[in-house]
Design an enzyme around this catalytic site. Structure first.
Site, PDB file in Angstrom:
ATOM      1  N   SER A   1       0.817  -1.223   0.000  1.00  0.00           N
ATOM      2  CA  SER A   1       0.000   0.000   0.000  1.00  0.00           C
ATOM      3  C   SER A   1       0.846   1.266   0.000  1.00  0.00           C
ATOM      4  CB  SER A   1      -0.879  -0.023   1.252  1.00  0.00           C
ATOM      5  OG  SER A   1      -1.229   1.288   1.638  1.00  0.00           O
ATOM      6  N   GLY A   2       0.535   2.166  -0.909  1.00  0.00           N
ATOM      7  CA  GLY A   2       1.235   3.447  -0.944  1.00  0.00           C
ATOM      8  C   GLY A   2       0.980   4.259   0.312  1.00  0.00           C
ATOM      9  N   LEU A   3      -0.271   4.249   0.783  1.00  0.00           N
ATOM     10  CA  LEU A   3      -0.605   4.998   1.998  1.00  0.00           C
ATOM     11  C   LEU A   3       0.185   4.460   3.187  1.00  0.00           C
ATOM     12  CD1 LEU A   3      -2.309   7.000   3.672  1.00  0.00           C
ATOM     13  CD2 LEU A   3      -4.059   5.215   3.852  1.00  0.00           C
TER      14      LEU A   3
ATOM     15  N   ASP B   1       0.833  10.567   1.916  1.00  0.00           N
ATOM     16  CA  ASP B   1       0.530   9.808   0.697  1.00  0.00           C
ATOM     17  C   ASP B   1       0.217  10.810  -0.413  1.00  0.00           C
ATOM     18  OD1 ASP B   1      -0.054   7.755  -1.063  1.00  0.00           O
ATOM     19  OD2 ASP B   1      -2.068   7.410  -0.277  1.00  0.00           O
TER      20      ASP B   1
ATOM     21  N   ASP C   1       1.047  -1.040  -5.141  1.00  0.00           N
ATOM     22  CA  ASP C   1       0.358   0.222  -5.398  1.00  0.00           C
ATOM     23  C   ASP C   1       1.386   1.193  -5.970  1.00  0.00           C
ATOM     24  OD1 ASP C   1      -0.963   2.619  -5.281  1.00  0.00           O
ATOM     25  OD2 ASP C   1      -1.273   2.599  -3.095  1.00  0.00           O
TER      26      ASP C   1
ATOM     27  N   ASP D   1       0.791   4.091  -7.276  1.00  0.00           N
ATOM     28  CA  ASP D   1       0.219   5.441  -7.389  1.00  0.00           C
ATOM     29  C   ASP D   1      -0.077   5.749  -8.860  1.00  0.00           C
ATOM     30  OD1 ASP D   1       0.292   5.740  -4.662  1.00  0.00           O
ATOM     31  OD2 ASP D   1       2.139   6.907  -4.632  1.00  0.00           O
TER      32      ASP D   1
ATOM     33  N   GLU E   1      -3.003   4.247 -10.940  1.00  0.00           N
ATOM     34  CA  GLU E   1      -4.261   4.999 -10.877  1.00  0.00           C
ATOM     35  C   GLU E   1      -4.230   6.165 -11.852  1.00  0.00           C
ATOM     36  OE1 GLU E   1      -3.550   5.567  -6.684  1.00  0.00           O
ATOM     37  OE2 GLU E   1      -3.655   7.734  -6.875  1.00  0.00           O
TER      38      GLU E   1
ATOM     39  N   LYS F   1       0.192  12.670  -6.947  1.00  0.00           N
ATOM     40  CA  LYS F   1      -1.171  12.292  -6.558  1.00  0.00           C
ATOM     41  C   LYS F   1      -1.416  12.659  -5.094  1.00  0.00           C
ATOM     42  CE  LYS F   1      -1.982   9.128  -4.116  1.00  0.00           C
ATOM     43  NZ  LYS F   1      -2.135   7.667  -4.093  1.00  0.00           N
TER      44      LYS F   1
ATOM     45  N   ASN G   1      -3.794  11.162  -1.686  1.00  0.00           N
ATOM     46  CA  ASN G   1      -4.612  10.040  -1.238  1.00  0.00           C
ATOM     47  C   ASN G   1      -6.079  10.311  -1.528  1.00  0.00           C
ATOM     48  OD1 ASN G   1      -6.318   8.687   1.158  1.00  0.00           O
ATOM     49  ND2 ASN G   1      -4.565   7.416   0.634  1.00  0.00           N
ATOM     50  N   SER G   2      -6.776   9.281  -1.960  1.00  0.00           N
ATOM     51  CA  SER G   2      -8.158   9.416  -2.442  1.00  0.00           C
ATOM     52  C   SER G   2      -9.130   9.931  -1.378  1.00  0.00           C
ATOM     53  CB  SER G   2      -8.646   8.068  -2.961  1.00  0.00           C
ATOM     54  OG  SER G   2      -7.771   7.574  -3.936  1.00  0.00           O
TER      55      SER G   2
ATOM     56  N   ARG H   1      -6.440   1.443 -12.147  1.00  0.00           N
ATOM     57  CA  ARG H   1      -7.337   1.940 -11.092  1.00  0.00           C
ATOM     58  C   ARG H   1      -8.015   3.219 -11.553  1.00  0.00           C
ATOM     59  NH1 ARG H   1      -5.301   3.216  -4.965  1.00  0.00           N
ATOM     60  NH2 ARG H   1      -6.452   5.132  -4.578  1.00  0.00           N
TER      61      ARG H   1
ATOM     62  N   HIS I   1     -12.543   2.664  -7.408  1.00  0.00           N
ATOM     63  CA  HIS I   1     -12.420   3.192  -6.046  1.00  0.00           C
ATOM     64  C   HIS I   1     -13.570   4.146  -5.728  1.00  0.00           C
ATOM     65  CE1 HIS I   1     -10.407   3.281  -2.380  1.00  0.00           C
ATOM     66  NE2 HIS I   1      -9.508   4.222  -2.573  1.00  0.00           N
TER      67      HIS I   1
HETATM   68  C1  SPV Z   1      -3.376   2.579  -0.622  1.00  0.00           C
HETATM   69  O1  SPV Z   1      -3.483   1.638   0.161  1.00  0.00           O
HETATM   70  O2  SPV Z   1      -2.394   3.314  -0.661  1.00  0.00           O
HETATM   71  C2  SPV Z   1      -4.443   2.846  -1.571  1.00  0.00           C
HETATM   72  C3  SPV Z   1      -5.795   2.601  -1.189  1.00  0.00           C
HETATM   73  O3  SPV Z   1      -4.169   3.351  -2.629  1.00  0.00           O
HETATM   74  S1  SPV Z   1      -6.477   4.064  -0.608  1.00  0.00           S
HETATM   75  O4  SPV Z   1      -5.674   4.574   0.469  1.00  0.00           O
HETATM   76  O5  SPV Z   1      -7.803   3.654  -0.220  1.00  0.00           O
HETATM   77  O6  SPV Z   1      -6.536   5.024  -1.699  1.00  0.00           O
HETATM   78 MG    MG Z   2      -2.371   4.279  -2.632  1.00  0.00          MG
END
Ligand code: SPV
Ligand code: MG
Length: 293
Positions: A46-48, A58, A85, A87, A114, A120, A122-123, A157, A188
């Site tokens: 996971s990027g986050l 993130d 991930d 990104d 994505e 980017k 974080n979503s 994504r 997402h």
């Molecule tokens: C991550 O885990 O870094 C993701 C998922 O991309 S989210 O944080 O939900 O965007």
């Molecule tokens: Mg991510």
């Protein structure tokens, strides 16, 4: 640790199979080893989570080489496939393909990109989610496909709904990314209910397998995803968040009590750590390779 080709084949099988697959977040070798022992068959780098444990936001603050190095530790610490991930790919098609090739060399089974611009965000943070142009992002996907081996898994994504668009925009993008060579679509949503994810899945009708990340709509039972023939669920950040809660609690206790006596039973024993990191293998190797005393 298996070869990249084998782990890609396993990940592909997990994503393509008609059973619902669960990928567990990992952000370092330790969290990866724990997830594998819990029974997960695949991991989400996971990027986050990786950003967070490095002390970054993130928001494309961690460099791609830092991500690649962490992924290498995750791969080496486990024997299950890792979907990374990536990104938005750290730039244009060229940056994306360089990252993909390096991740494949380090043993990643697949990459998720994505359709946002670099840097980017974080979503779930703020409202500035600049989507990539569809053609330009399709070029990123094609470049990754052309650069990596035939088995390497590429997940596209779609952030359309994160950026405030509806299902129609998401479907247009999914069609374009399928055409560009994606193996699966990650759709997402930041809503607290799974409505738009399920509506997308219905409309998309499994033209490619669908991957979801139920971080915000966590209350929906997974039976709803099985019914919708969703392929893969990613539990995207829960070991990292468990670590925050655990560390906050223990730091608070130790600070207040000026002692570790009362918390010893609340933290993992060193024996468990040594088992997780296979210290017994090192002891055996020492017997075998070190000169006898
Ligand atoms: C991550 O885990 O870094 C993701 C998922 O991309 S989210 O944080 O939900 O965007
Ligand atoms: Mg991510």
């Amino acid at each position: 640790v298996s070869s990249p080709t084998i782990s890609s084949a396993i990940l592909r099988e997990l994503i393509l199979s008609s059973d619902l697959t669960f990928l567990m977040e990992a952000h370092d070798g330790l969290s990866a080893a724990i997830a594998e022992r819990a029974g997960f068959k695949g991991l989400w780098a996971s990027g986050l989570s990786i950003s967070s444990v490095l002390g970054y936001r993130d928001a494309s603050e961690a460099s791609w080489t830092q991500i690649v190095d962490i992924v290498e530790r995750i791969v080496d610490a486990t024997s299950i496939p890792v979907l990374v991930d990536g990104d938005s790919g750290f730039g244009n098609f060229n940056n994306a393909r360089i990252v993909a090739r390096k991740l494949e060399q380090r043993g990643a089974a697949g990459l998720c990109l994505e359709d946002k611009q670099f840097p980017k965000t974080n979503s779930f943070v703020g409202d500035r989610h600049a989507l990539a142009d569809i053609d330009e992002f399709s070029g990123r996907l094609k470049a990754v496909k052309d650069t990596t081996g035939p088995g390497f898994v590429l997940v596209a994504r779609i952030e359309a709904m994160i950026a405030g668009h509806g299902i129609d925009e998401a479907i247009v993008r999914a069609d374009a990314y399928a055409e560009a060579g994606a193996d699966a679509i990650l759709i997402h949503s930041r809503k607290p209910v799974a409505d738009e994810i399920l509506a997308f899945a219905k409309e998309w009708n499994n033209k490619l397998p669908v991957v979801i990340v139920p971080t915000k709509y966590y209350k929906t039972p997974v039976s709803a995803y099985r019914d919708a023939r969703i392929s893969t669920v990613i539990w995207a950040n829960h070991t990292m968040r468990a670590a925050i809660a655990g560390m906050r609690h223990i730091c608070g206790r130790i600070h207040a009590e000026q002692s570790v006596a009362a918390i010893e039973d609340e933290v993992a024993g060193l024996d468990e750590l040594f088992r997780l990191m296979a210290y017994d293998e090192l002891a055996k190797a020492e017997e075998q390779y070190l000169p006898k005393q």
